[in-house]
Enzyme design. Structure first.
Site, mmCIF file in Angstrom:
data_model
loop_
_atom_site.group_PDB
_atom_site.id
_atom_site.type_symbol
_atom_site.label_atom_id
_atom_site.label_comp_id
_atom_site.label_asym_id
_atom_site.label_seq_id
_atom_site.Cartn_x
_atom_site.Cartn_y
_atom_site.Cartn_z
ATOM 1 C CB SER A 3 -0.860 -0.004 1.262
ATOM 2 O OG SER A 3 -1.361 1.267 1.507
ATOM 3 C CB SER A 4 0.441 4.636 -1.384
ATOM 4 O OG SER A 4 -0.888 4.863 -0.973
ATOM 5 C CB CYS A 5 -0.311 3.198 4.229
ATOM 6 S SG CYS A 5 -2.001 3.565 3.851
ATOM 7 C CE1 TYR B 125 -3.400 -2.262 5.438
ATOM 8 C CE2 TYR B 125 -2.615 -0.085 4.795
ATOM 9 C CZ TYR B 125 -3.165 -1.298 4.462
ATOM 10 O OH TYR B 125 -3.499 -1.561 3.156
ATOM 11 C CE LYS C 177 -1.008 -4.364 3.413
ATOM 12 N NZ LYS C 177 -1.276 -5.403 2.445
ATOM 13 N N PRO D 155 0.062 -0.307 -4.389
ATOM 14 C CG PRO D 155 -1.696 -1.804 -4.563
ATOM 15 C CD PRO D 155 -0.430 -1.554 -3.804
ATOM 16 C CG LEU E 113 -6.641 -0.046 -4.959
ATOM 17 C CD1 LEU E 113 -6.506 -1.516 -4.634
ATOM 18 C CD2 LEU E 113 -6.076 0.262 -6.338
ATOM 19 C CG HIS F 67 -10.294 2.643 1.784
ATOM 20 N ND1 HIS F 67 -10.294 1.333 1.358
ATOM 21 C CD2 HIS F 67 -9.234 2.765 2.615
ATOM 22 C CE1 HIS F 67 -9.264 0.699 1.902
ATOM 23 N NE2 HIS F 67 -8.612 1.540 2.668
HETATM 24 N N1 NAP Z 1 -8.489 -0.772 -1.036
HETATM 25 C C1 NAP Z 1 -7.454 0.017 -1.216
HETATM 26 O O1 NAP Z 1 -7.591 1.213 -1.464
HETATM 27 C C2 NAP Z 1 -6.065 -0.542 -1.148
HETATM 28 C C3 NAP Z 1 -5.028 0.307 -1.501
HETATM 29 C C4 NAP Z 1 -3.736 -0.164 -1.459
HETATM 30 C C5 NAP Z 1 -3.489 -1.461 -1.073
HETATM 31 N N2 NAP Z 1 -4.501 -2.278 -0.706
HETATM 32 C C6 NAP Z 1 -4.140 -3.638 -0.297
HETATM 33 O O2 NAP Z 1 -4.725 -4.561 -1.183
HETATM 34 C C7 NAP Z 1 -5.089 -5.753 -0.525
HETATM 35 C C8 NAP Z 1 -6.567 -6.027 -0.770
HETATM 36 O O3 NAP Z 1 -7.335 -4.923 -0.392
HETATM 37 P P1 NAP Z 1 -8.885 -4.819 -0.740
HETATM 38 O O4 NAP Z 1 -9.201 -3.386 -0.785
HETATM 39 O O5 NAP Z 1 -9.207 -5.712 -1.863
HETATM 40 O O6 NAP Z 1 -9.498 -5.379 0.618
HETATM 41 P P2 NAP Z 1 -10.833 -6.209 0.827
HETATM 42 O O7 NAP Z 1 -11.815 -5.868 -0.210
HETATM 43 O O8 NAP Z 1 -11.177 -6.060 2.274
HETATM 44 O O9 NAP Z 1 -10.342 -7.684 0.554
HETATM 45 C C9 NAP Z 1 -9.469 -8.332 1.421
HETATM 46 C C10 NAP Z 1 -9.713 -9.809 1.266
HETATM 47 O O10 NAP Z 1 -8.832 -10.505 2.158
HETATM 48 C C11 NAP Z 1 -9.583 -11.514 2.802
HETATM 49 N N3 NAP Z 1 -9.021 -11.823 4.107
HETATM 50 C C12 NAP Z 1 -8.771 -10.962 5.118
HETATM 51 N N4 NAP Z 1 -8.281 -11.627 6.175
HETATM 52 C C13 NAP Z 1 -8.219 -12.938 5.805
HETATM 53 C C14 NAP Z 1 -7.798 -14.117 6.475
HETATM 54 N N5 NAP Z 1 -7.326 -14.075 7.705
HETATM 55 N N6 NAP Z 1 -7.872 -15.275 5.798
HETATM 56 C C15 NAP Z 1 -8.354 -15.327 4.551
HETATM 57 N N7 NAP Z 1 -8.766 -14.236 3.851
HETATM 58 C C16 NAP Z 1 -8.690 -13.054 4.491
HETATM 59 C C17 NAP Z 1 -10.966 -10.913 2.970
HETATM 60 O O11 NAP Z 1 -11.908 -11.905 3.212
HETATM 61 P P3 NAP Z 1 -13.335 -11.543 3.865
HETATM 62 O O12 NAP Z 1 -14.099 -10.899 2.742
HETATM 63 O O13 NAP Z 1 -13.854 -12.856 4.290
HETATM 64 O O14 NAP Z 1 -13.058 -10.601 4.974
HETATM 65 C C18 NAP Z 1 -11.136 -10.239 1.612
HETATM 66 O O15 NAP Z 1 -11.578 -11.161 0.655
HETATM 67 C C19 NAP Z 1 -4.731 -5.538 0.935
HETATM 68 O O16 NAP Z 1 -3.500 -6.126 1.197
HETATM 69 C C20 NAP Z 1 -4.624 -4.037 1.054
HETATM 70 O O17 NAP Z 1 -3.709 -3.689 2.047
HETATM 71 C C21 NAP Z 1 -5.799 -1.849 -0.756
#
Ligand code: NAP
Length: 314
Positions: A93-95, A122, A126, A149, A152, A165
């Site tokens: 993440s950009s964090c 967090y 990361k 990233p 998003l 978010h």
């Molecule tokens: N969203 C953003 O803006 C953003 C930006 C930069 C980076 N990221 C990174 O991108 C990645 C995905 O983010 P996202 O936005 O797609 O998040 P998300 O929609 O919350 O998806 C995360 C997924 O991980 C699963 N998960 C979490 N804990 C788990 C565990 N213990 N065992 C198995 N599955 C687990 C969740 O399952 P459940 O649905 O069952 O909870 C969900 O399917 C993360 O690493 C995040 O740090 C996100």
């Protein structure tokens, strides 16, 4: 992110996708993850799981944010090495960058200053993910690469007011205000911080690109390289979802980092750039949301009275 990567891979005709959902395996549990890798033997791994959320979720659940993410990164990277995965793409993440990092933030800004306090646990997890990939590359020769990233948004987003978010939170606020006939919407913070946003299908495209074309030790920023203020973002969402509504800013709420724009020259140098403009992406997300609300399947939207959509995004 995970569902966008799946959409992208299916569109290309990949059929043997192995999805390690929470129902199948708790990714924090090393023994369970080892068993899953041994049984399924994936060749290429996109590590897109994590505990994720906005300022509210980060500041009220810091233990979950650091523990879950540290564990998920460590168990998956370790099991990938043990089972001889050909390539792994870790999504950070950009964090990870310091609160006052020079803008735009280049990959070299990592660990050059203090982190933003509202999401430090967090960010530390990361950063550990990047270091894990580098360490397994150095000691064991694993082809594990990292992408960072920016924020998003897009279809499939989380619209829970406690966990979402800023962009999905704004879409929900304006949608609900319009349905309820309110004339004003209150936004957290001063509206002055600047943020960058990437449409999730563009991110999925970048992930597939990096999986194919990048095998370096250094992490790679993934974003548009363009930012705007939260006020400008709120006005844009308002214009798509509920034109004419008035905005108010609650300056007693935290702003988070003042600016967070990625330097994306490394990724552009490799040959990738985003395709979806912000307005176009918000319109697509809102169209998706309106359609999904009719079926009641939107993540984080179970509470409260049913909110029916009465108008589509323009
Ligand atoms: N969203 C953003 O803006 C953003 C930006 C930069 C980076 N990221 C990174 O991108 C990645 C995905 O983010 P996202 O936005 O797609 O998040 P998300 O929609 O919350 O998806 C995360 C997924 O991980 C699963 N998960 C979490 N804990 C788990 C565990 N213990 N065992 C198995 N599955 C687990 C969740 O399952 P459940 O649905 O069952 O909870 C969900 O399917 C993360 O690493 C995040 O740090 C996100």
């Amino acid at each position: 992110m995970g569902s966008a990567i799946v959409r992208r891979l299916e569109k290309e005709g990949y059929s043997e996708l192995l999805l390690a959902s929470r129902a199948e395996v708790d990714l924090r549990d090393q023994a369970a993850v080892n068993r899953w890798f041994a049984a399924n033997r994936p060749e290429y791994v996109f590590l897109a799981a994590g505990t994720v959320g906005g300022i509210w979720a980060n500041s009220t659940r810091p233990a979950e944010f650091i523990y879950d993410n540290l564990m998920i990164h460590a168990t998956v990277v370790h099991a990938a090495w043990r089972t001889g995965v050909k390539k792994l793409l870790y999504l950070g993440s950009s964090c990870i960058y310091p609160r006052l990092a020079e803008q735009p933030m280049a990959e070299g800004a990592l660990l050059t200053g203090a982190l933003e306090p509202t999401n430090e646990p967090y960010a530390v997890a990361k950063i550990a993910g990047i270091k894990l990939c580098q360490a397994y590359r150095k000691q064991y020769g694993c082809d594990f690469v990292s992408a960072m990233p920016t924020n998003l948004y897009g279809p499939g987003d989380n619209f829970d007011p406690q966990g979402s978010h800023v962009l999905p939170a704004l879409i929900r606020k304006f949608h609900e205000a319009r349905i309820a006939g309110r004339s004003t919407v209150t936004i957290w913070g001063t509206g002055t911080p600047r943020r960058e946003f990437l449409f999730v299908d563009d991110l999925a495209d970048a992930c597939v690109f990096l999986m194919r074309h990048y095998d370096g030790d250094e992490h790679v920023n993934v974003g548009t390289g363009e930012d705007l203020s939260i006020r400008e973002l709120a006005e844009l969402v308002r214009d798509v979802v509920a034109p004419g509504l008035r905005l108010e800013f609650d300056a007693s709420k935290p702003d988070g980092m003042p600016r967070k724009r990625l330097d994306v020259s490394r990724l552009r140098g490799l040959g990738w750039r985003h395709r979806t403009g912000l307005r176009e992406g918000i319109e697509a997300t809102y169209r998706w949301l309106v359609a999904e609300l009719e079926t009641g399947r939107v993540r984080g939207w179970a509470a409260g009275p049913p909110v029916r959509a009465t108008r589509s995004a323009s």
